[in-house]
Structure formats: structure tokens, C-alpha cells
Motif scaffolding. Structure first.
Motif, PDB file in Angstrom:
ATOM      1  N   GLU A  39       9.886   5.139   7.964  1.00 47.53           N
ATOM      2  CA  GLU A  39       8.659   5.360   7.220  1.00 47.53           C
ATOM      3  C   GLU A  39       8.995   6.224   6.016  1.00 47.53           C
ATOM      4  O   GLU A  39       9.653   7.258   6.141  1.00 47.53           O
ATOM      5  CB  GLU A  39       7.597   6.053   8.071  1.00 47.53           C
ATOM      6  N   LEU A  40       8.552   5.787   4.840  1.00 48.74           N
ATOM      7  CA  LEU A  40       8.797   6.509   3.597  1.00 48.74           C
ATOM      8  C   LEU A  40       7.467   6.996   3.048  1.00 48.74           C
ATOM      9  O   LEU A  40       6.441   6.339   3.205  1.00 48.74           O
ATOM     10  CB  LEU A  40       9.464   5.586   2.572  1.00 48.74           C
ATOM     11  N   LEU A  41       7.483   8.129   2.383  1.00 50.01           N
ATOM     12  CA  LEU A  41       6.288   8.682   1.771  1.00 50.01           C
ATOM     13  C   LEU A  41       6.357   8.456   0.269  1.00 50.01           C
ATOM     14  O   LEU A  41       7.375   8.741  -0.352  1.00 50.01           O
ATOM     15  CB  LEU A  41       6.213  10.184   2.073  1.00 50.01           C
ATOM     16  N   ASP A  42       5.307   7.913  -0.291  1.00 47.15           N
ATOM     17  CA  ASP A  42       5.195   7.729  -1.737  1.00 47.15           C
ATOM     18  C   ASP A  42       3.911   8.426  -2.165  1.00 47.15           C
ATOM     19  O   ASP A  42       2.821   8.052  -1.748  1.00 47.15           O
ATOM     20  CB  ASP A  42       5.167   6.241  -2.098  1.00 47.15           C
ATOM     21  N   ARG A  43       4.026   9.447  -2.994  1.00 45.11           N
ATOM     22  CA  ARG A  43       2.858  10.222  -3.417  1.00 45.11           C
ATOM     23  C   ARG A  43       2.060   9.533  -4.531  1.00 45.11           C
ATOM     24  O   ARG A  43       0.973   9.964  -4.862  1.00 45.11           O
ATOM     25  CB  ARG A  43       3.284  11.612  -3.860  1.00 45.11           C
ATOM     26  N   ASP A  44       2.602   8.465  -5.089  1.00 43.53           N
ATOM     27  CA  ASP A  44       1.925   7.739  -6.168  1.00 43.53           C
ATOM     28  C   ASP A  44       1.203   6.522  -5.574  1.00 43.53           C
ATOM     29  O   ASP A  44       1.802   5.465  -5.369  1.00 43.53           O
ATOM     30  CB  ASP A  44       2.937   7.306  -7.228  1.00 43.53           C
ATOM     31  N   VAL A  45      -0.098   6.668  -5.320  1.00 46.95           N
ATOM     32  CA  VAL A  45      -0.859   5.578  -4.686  1.00 46.95           C
ATOM     33  C   VAL A  45      -0.983   4.356  -5.580  1.00 46.95           C
ATOM     34  O   VAL A  45      -1.282   3.265  -5.094  1.00 46.95           O
ATOM     35  CB  VAL A  45      -2.262   6.054  -4.226  1.00 46.95           C
ATOM     36  N   GLU A  46      -0.721   4.516  -6.878  1.00 48.21           N
ATOM     37  CA  GLU A  46      -0.765   3.364  -7.777  1.00 48.21           C
ATOM     38  C   GLU A  46       0.388   2.394  -7.518  1.00 48.21           C
ATOM     39  O   GLU A  46       0.375   1.268  -8.002  1.00 48.21           O
ATOM     40  CB  GLU A  46      -0.754   3.841  -9.229  1.00 48.21           C
ATOM     41  N   ASN A  47       1.376   2.819  -6.737  1.00 49.95           N
ATOM     42  CA  ASN A  47       2.495   1.935  -6.372  1.00 49.95           C
ATOM     43  C   ASN A  47       2.147   0.973  -5.244  1.00 49.95           C
ATOM     44  O   ASN A  47       2.952   0.107  -4.907  1.00 49.95           O
ATOM     45  CB  ASN A  47       3.713   2.758  -5.955  1.00 49.95           C
ATOM     46  N   MET A  48       0.974   1.094  -4.662  1.00 49.75           N
ATOM     47  CA  MET A  48       0.617   0.274  -3.494  1.00 49.75           C
ATOM     48  C   MET A  48       0.839  -1.219  -3.710  1.00 49.75           C
ATOM     49  O   MET A  48       1.398  -1.885  -2.834  1.00 49.75           O
ATOM     50  CB  MET A  48      -0.811   0.557  -3.054  1.00 49.75           C
ATOM     51  N   PRO A  49       0.460  -1.815  -4.847  1.00 48.89           N
ATOM     52  CA  PRO A  49       0.661  -3.263  -5.025  1.00 48.89           C
ATOM     53  C   PRO A  49       2.139  -3.681  -5.043  1.00 48.89           C
ATOM     54  O   PRO A  49       2.455  -4.843  -4.794  1.00 48.89           O
ATOM     55  CB  PRO A  49       0.012  -3.555  -6.380  1.00 48.89           C
ATOM     56  N   ILE A  50       3.030  -2.738  -5.300  1.00 50.56           N
ATOM     57  CA  ILE A  50       4.463  -3.051  -5.347  1.00 50.56           C
ATOM     58  C   ILE A  50       4.999  -3.400  -3.957  1.00 50.56           C
ATOM     59  O   ILE A  50       5.887  -4.223  -3.816  1.00 50.56           O
ATOM     60  CB  ILE A  50       5.264  -1.852  -5.924  1.00 50.56           C
ATOM     61  N   TYR A  51       4.434  -2.772  -2.926  1.00 53.37           N
ATOM     62  CA  TYR A  51       4.948  -2.910  -1.570  1.00 53.37           C
ATOM     63  C   TYR A  51       4.311  -4.117  -0.885  1.00 53.37           C
ATOM     64  O   TYR A  51       3.274  -4.011  -0.243  1.00 53.37           O
ATOM     65  CB  TYR A  51       4.691  -1.632  -0.765  1.00 53.37           C
ATOM     66  N   LYS A  52       4.949  -5.265  -0.999  1.00 53.97           N
ATOM     67  CA  LYS A  52       4.450  -6.493  -0.384  1.00 53.97           C
ATOM     68  C   LYS A  52       5.240  -6.791   0.887  1.00 53.97           C
ATOM     69  O   LYS A  52       6.472  -6.824   0.870  1.00 53.97           O
ATOM     70  CB  LYS A  52       4.568  -7.656  -1.367  1.00 53.97           C
ATOM     71  N   ARG A  53       4.517  -7.012   1.975  1.00 53.43           N
ATOM     72  CA  ARG A  53       5.126  -7.284   3.273  1.00 53.43           C
ATOM     73  C   ARG A  53       6.107  -8.458   3.191  1.00 53.43           C
ATOM     74  O   ARG A  53       5.820  -9.493   2.607  1.00 53.43           O
ATOM     75  CB  ARG A  53       4.039  -7.573   4.297  1.00 53.43           C
ATOM     76  N   GLY A  54       7.301  -8.271   3.789  1.00 55.78           N
ATOM     77  CA  GLY A  54       8.295  -9.328   3.858  1.00 55.78           C
ATOM     78  C   GLY A  54       9.255  -9.371   2.680  1.00 55.78           C
ATOM     79  O   GLY A  54      10.247 -10.096   2.711  1.00 55.78           O
ATOM     80  N   VAL A  55       8.991  -8.573   1.639  1.00 56.97           N
ATOM     81  CA  VAL A  55       9.848  -8.570   0.455  1.00 56.97           C
ATOM     82  C   VAL A  55      11.080  -7.697   0.735  1.00 56.97           C
ATOM     83  O   VAL A  55      10.961  -6.593   1.254  1.00 56.97           O
ATOM     84  CB  VAL A  55       9.086  -8.031  -0.779  1.00 56.97           C
TER      85      VAL A  55
END
Length: 139
Positions: A39-55
């Protein structure tokens, strides 16, 4: 410490809110090529669309470690049993702080151990003592 993590597969992402600061952050779940989950922590919630399942991706991480870690975590880091870590500490190869019955290790001590004892056979107490004497004689 900046770390390059290669061949990670995104398994999911979740937005959370800190109870203390009320700030939002992301928890990104990934697996490495062996199937081990992190599990990684990303403090920038605007990055959410970057994280696509299976990529599958490579990530550059700003790794921030706590000051100390315990025997179990050190054993996992260096790939041995917990009892072996304790033996390395008792011999003097791996510096630690002892608090009651607990051994606590700084990341600096772990890095120094890995540097100083690279190439040595530390498979048992006798060999570890021999390596310790050699390393100490070099100082």
C-alpha cells in the motif's frame, strides 16, 4: 530517499481523509511481479485518475521511513530468520538499541551492516564473529 519501483501492477485506489488534519489522501494498492502486495500513500488526490486497476507501471517513490524498525522487519529486509538477526546483534555485526526484551534497529545501522558485511559469510555465530573481527580490524 527516492526509490524506483519497477513492474508494479495497480490493484486499486481509495480516497481517505486524515482524522487529525482532515486532509484527503490516496491509498494506492499495488503488487510487484512476485505477487506481493503493498500500500502506497499519495497525498495528491488529483492523481486518482492516474491509478487504473490492472495497469502495469514503474513508479518513482519518495520513501520516508520511520526512525526505527523491529527484528521481524529487519529479518524480512535482509532475508533471514528473526533469530538470526538477534544473533547478528549479539555478535556485534548489526547495531541496535535494546529496550527491555525488544531490539530496535535504525535504518542507518541496517545500511551500515549491509555495506560493511557485503561478501562475508554470516550463516552462523562462529562465521559472524570471524567477520566481525575482520571488519573491526579494518577501522
Amino acid at each position: 530517499m527516492i526509490v524506483e519501483a519497477k513492474n508494479l501492477e495497480i490493484r486499486g485506489v481509495e480516497k481517505r481523509t486524515s482524522k487529525k488534519s482532515e486532509e484527503e489522501y490516496l491509498i494506492v494498492r499495488v503488487e510487484d511481479e512476485t505477487g506481493r502486495a503493498y500500500e502506497l500513500l499519495d497525498r495528491d488526490v488529483e492523481n486518482m485518475p492516474i491509478y487504473k486497476r490492472g495497469v502495469e507501471c514503474d513508479l518513482t517513490l519518495d520513501l520516508r521511513l520511520g526512525k526505527y524498525t523491529n527484528v521481524s522487519e529487519v529479518a524480512e529486509m535482509i532475508g533471514c530468520h528473526k533469530d538470526h538477526v538477534v544473533m547478528l546483534s549479539e555478535v556485534g555485526c548489526l547495531s541496535c538499541i535494546r529496550i527491555g526484551k525488544r531490539y530496535m534497529y535504525s535504518y542507518e545501522a541496517i545500511k551500515k551492516f549491509q555495506h560493511d558485511y557485503e561478501g562475508f559469510n554470516l550463516s552462523n555465530r562462529v562465521k559472524a564473529l570471524e567477520a566481525y573481527r575482520i571488519v573491526e580490524s579494518r577501522k
